[in-house]
Design an enzyme around this catalytic site. Structure first.
Site, PDB file in Angstrom:
ATOM      1  N   SER A   1      14.340   5.671  31.842  1.00 36.65           N
ATOM      2  CA  SER A   1      15.698   6.059  31.470  1.00 36.65           C
ATOM      3  C   SER A   1      15.986   5.612  30.040  1.00 36.65           C
ATOM      4  CB  SER A   1      16.697   5.487  32.481  1.00 36.65           C
ATOM      5  OG  SER A   1      17.945   6.115  32.351  1.00 36.65           O
TER       6      SER A   1
ATOM      7  N   ASP B   1      17.639  15.650  38.001  1.00 31.23           N
ATOM      8  CA  ASP B   1      18.143  14.416  37.412  1.00 31.23           C
ATOM      9  C   ASP B   1      19.538  14.638  36.820  1.00 31.23           C
ATOM     10  OD1 ASP B   1      18.561  12.031  36.012  1.00 31.23           O
ATOM     11  OD2 ASP B   1      16.444  11.837  35.504  1.00 31.23           O
TER      12      ASP B   1
ATOM     13  N   HIS C   1      17.017  11.372  39.301  1.00 31.51           N
ATOM     14  CA  HIS C   1      16.775  10.223  38.438  1.00 31.51           C
ATOM     15  C   HIS C   1      16.047   9.088  39.147  1.00 31.51           C
ATOM     16  CE1 HIS C   1      17.552   8.348  34.583  1.00 31.51           C
ATOM     17  NE2 HIS C   1      18.007   7.252  35.171  1.00 31.51           N
TER      18      HIS C   1
END
Length: 705
Positions: free
Chosen positions: A557, A642, A677
């Protein structure tokens, strides 16, 4: 209007050669370039892969599938090894297991897993632990037929008779709230879609408050009130956040007396409250939002307690009567200290527990209300993590906390604050021959370019360590003030037992060393995060904790942004890099306020509509700084659904890297077409991706078994 995409994809499958030992080398997909001009501040960027941001376009999906096929072909020779790694990872996990029950409102709540089931059962017992078990949510049954399934939250009404719970079946973190009777298992027809998943009951056992997400940006921005049995479309809007840099949410105080609506941005907060027994009353503002004023609240007896940065860089604890909530009435309980960051607190009838961070380590401070006598818990290890766990009851002298270290499995501990006796209620069981004495953990300090000392936590297997020869797995995050605290991982043993040193760099941008540490790694100081990481890698090589040609980096991330930046800045330092769901197209994303989460992050990265921030952001954005030069071997992962970092960022980045880089190192991307995600939702399934990452790195150093 959608424009037609023209591009070529060339993928050659790996061929099994029956007449010789050599296999044909797969060829990667080649994405067509369609120039898109992006102009602001008199500066024009050309984005040749902008067309990839159409999730529903068949051509885009086919391109992503071609990338997956290429990765599968390139990694085919490791398939058996991946299976071995996966099998050994899950073999260490106790399959039939149970959490430590926590008592709340007369019931003990816990979860448990059975056998090979991917999901837990959520259960409770009334009165004592010998009572009959009631299964509230049978998640293995609920998840059948879904590629992804996640319970976001569950909450029981005050009379203990109705369960509200939320579920996500797409991995976009858009939860549907449902209701179930805990008396006869009847499922109510009420269903509330597109929520954050959180559920807050009023005291009347029929009213719940919930937060919905903006349909385009996915920002939590409206709080509604629902009365069970009434049409959801008639739910009353009780609060709407009009500032798109703020997130809103709802919760009930530990005392169960107040319902709170919170709105927070990176640098500001505002709370509203009502009496939980009066759900139809108007919310009152606790303290109006002010620039750079952060605070959070809980309630005990006649006071609200406030953790705040009001005239306190590292935060302090204050209190105020429930009738006088604005900041001029706040009274100090624990002051600000320049060397101690006050991170959280927990209130009991006789004690106050404060979570603090000093010198990069978490501490738990215990203070008795009666006489202010206090002490700290001693954890006895050089590097560790400790945290306040689940403590729903006021009327107890027992603090439940969690503890782990790089060599100590995660533990749930009950600490009697009066007798000072610790009782380990549960320690993560590692199935097999794990012996913590075989491993050594250390904390070392690297000196950054500006003289700042940066802590690094590391662990290795003693009998596998030989100075200057070991491969290194180095990870970091370094954003949002989120600290990368150490933890035990049975999965990590697959690297340690094969001779890897595994380390975490506590770079600036996190909050390990206090609020100053965070502020020195954000906005116009963001590059400190990247240079700190490179410094840590260099230092570990210099000190003999890693071989110079065997340094591997991992980040996810915002930590994936870090990976992209270090690849551009110092590609020579790394043999391989894994970037998981990486935030790499920083400028374009931060200029597009329709993309989920963008507006809420201007205080973290800056708003590129301001030229100063645009120029600085552009100077490090990984996608914008790809050059014609050699890069490390790279594996990139993402998820089609995501909601945090859109899949097209890593997809575009890989396409641009493949077009421009001058080396012959592998460049692979794995797009999970079913998840978002956080990856897979099952407790075992998620380790298939870890096995791929480990196999990728191990293969590069010649370890194949």
């Amino acid at each position: 209007m959608k424009f037609k995409l023209f591009f070529s994809i060339a993928v050659t499958a790996l061929l099994a050669m029956s007449c010789g030992p050599k296999a044909t080398t797969p060829k990667p997909p080649v994405a067509k370039k369609i120039a898109k001009e992006l102009t602001i501040h008199g500066d024009t960027r050309i984005d040749n892969y902008y067309w990839m941001n159409q999730r529903e376009d068949t051509a885009v999906i086919n391109y992503l599938k071609a990338e997956n096929s290429y990765t599968d072909a390139m990694m085919k020779h490791t398939e058996e090894f991946q299976t071995k790694l996966f099998d050994e990872m899950i073999a260490r996990i106790k399959k039939t297991d149970e959490s430590v029950p926590a008592k709340s409102n007369g019931f003990y709540y816990y979860s448990r897993t059975e056998g090979d089931a991917e999901y837990p059962l959520y259960c409770r017992k009334e009165g004592d632990l010998d009572a009959e078990e009631q299964i509230m949510l049978n998640v293995p049954e609920m998840a059948q037929g879904y590629s992804f399934f996640s319970i976001g939250d569950y909450s029981v009404s005050e009379n203990n008779k109705i369960l509200a719970y939320s579920e996500d079946t797409l991995s976009r973190r858009r939860y549907t709230i449902k209701f179930k009777s805990l008396v006869d298992d009847k499922v109510y027809s009420d269903e509330i879609v597109n929520t954050t998943g959180g559920i807050t009951w009023a005291s009347d056992n029929k009213t719940v408050f919930y937060t919905v997400k903006h349909p385009e940006t996915l920002l939590p921005y409206k709080v509604f009130k629902h009365v069970l049995g009434t049409p959801v479309e008639k739910d009353e809007l009780v609060y709407e956040e009009k500032d798109n840099t703020f997130y809103t949410f709802c919760y009930k105080t530990k005392s169960r007396k107040y319902i709170i609506i919170g709105s927070t941005s990176t640098l500001s907060a505002e709370y509203r409250y009502i009496d939980a027994s009066k759900p139809n009353s108007e919310f009152s503002i606790f303290q109006a939002r002010e620039k750079d004023l952060e605070y959070s609240i809980d309630h005990f007896k006649g006071d609200f307690y406030i953790r705040t940065n009001y005239q306190a860089k590292n935060f302090r604890l204050m209190k105020t009567p429930v009738t006088k909530t604005t900041k001029e009435n706040w009274m100090e309980v624990i002051p600000n200290r320049d060397d101690v960051y006050l991170s959280n607190f927990e209130i009991f009838e006789n004690y106050l527990v404060v979570g603090e961070r000093k010198n990069g380590l978490n501490q738990l401070r215990i203070r008795r209300w009666a006489d202010n006598e206090e002490h700290y818990l001693d954890f006895g290890e050089e590097t560790y993590d400790a945290w306040i766990s689940t403590n729903p009851e006021f009327e107890t002298d027992v603090l439940r906390y969690g503890y782990t270290s790089l060599t100590t499995p995660s533990s749930t501990i009950d600490y009697n604050m009066t007798t000072k006796v610790k009782t380990v209620m549960k320690q993560q069981e590692v199935v097999g021959d794990f012996d913590k004495s075989n491993y050594e953990a250390k904390r070392i300090w690297a000196t950054a370019e500006d003289g700042t000392k940066v802590p690094v936590s590391l662990v290795y297997r003693k009998d596998k360590f030989k100075k200057g020869t070991n491969p290194l797995w180095l990870s970091a995050y370094g954003s949002y003030g989120s600290s990368s605290d150490v933890y035990f991982s049975s999965v990590r043993l697959s690297l340690l037992d094969r001779g890897f040193v595994v380390a975490t760099a506590h770079v600036r941008g996190g909050q390990e060393m206090g609020r100053y540490w965070y502020e020195d790694g954000k906005l116009l100081k963001k590059k400190n995060t990247f240079t700190d990481f490179n410094t840590c890698a260099e230092y570990m090589v210099a000190e003999g904790y890693a071989a110079k040609d065997k340094v591997f980096a991992w980040g996810g991330s915002a930590g994936g942004l870090l990976m992209g930046a270090i690849c551009n800045m110092r590609p020579d330092l790394y043999r391989g890099v894994i970037a998981a769901v990486p935030f790499v197209d920083v400028v374009t994303t931060m200029l597009d306020e329709s993309i989920p989460l963008t507006t809420g992050e201007f205080d973290e990265w800056g708003n590129p509509k301001n030229k100063e921030y645009y120029d600085y952001m552009l100077s490090y954005s990984p996608y914008d700084n790809v050059e014609a030069k050699d890069y490390p071997a790279m594996l990139v992962t993402t998820g089609l659904h995501d909601s945090q970092v859109q899949y097209w960022e890593p997809a575009k980045w890989v396409a641009k890297l493949r077009d421009m880089k001058t080396d012959h190192n592998p460049l692979l991307i794995k797009i999970n077409m079913d998840f978002g995600h956080g990856g897979a939702s099952g407790r075992f399934e998620r380790y298939h991706e870890v096995a791929l990452e480990y196999a990728f790195v191990l293969d590069l150093v010649g370890i194949t078994k």
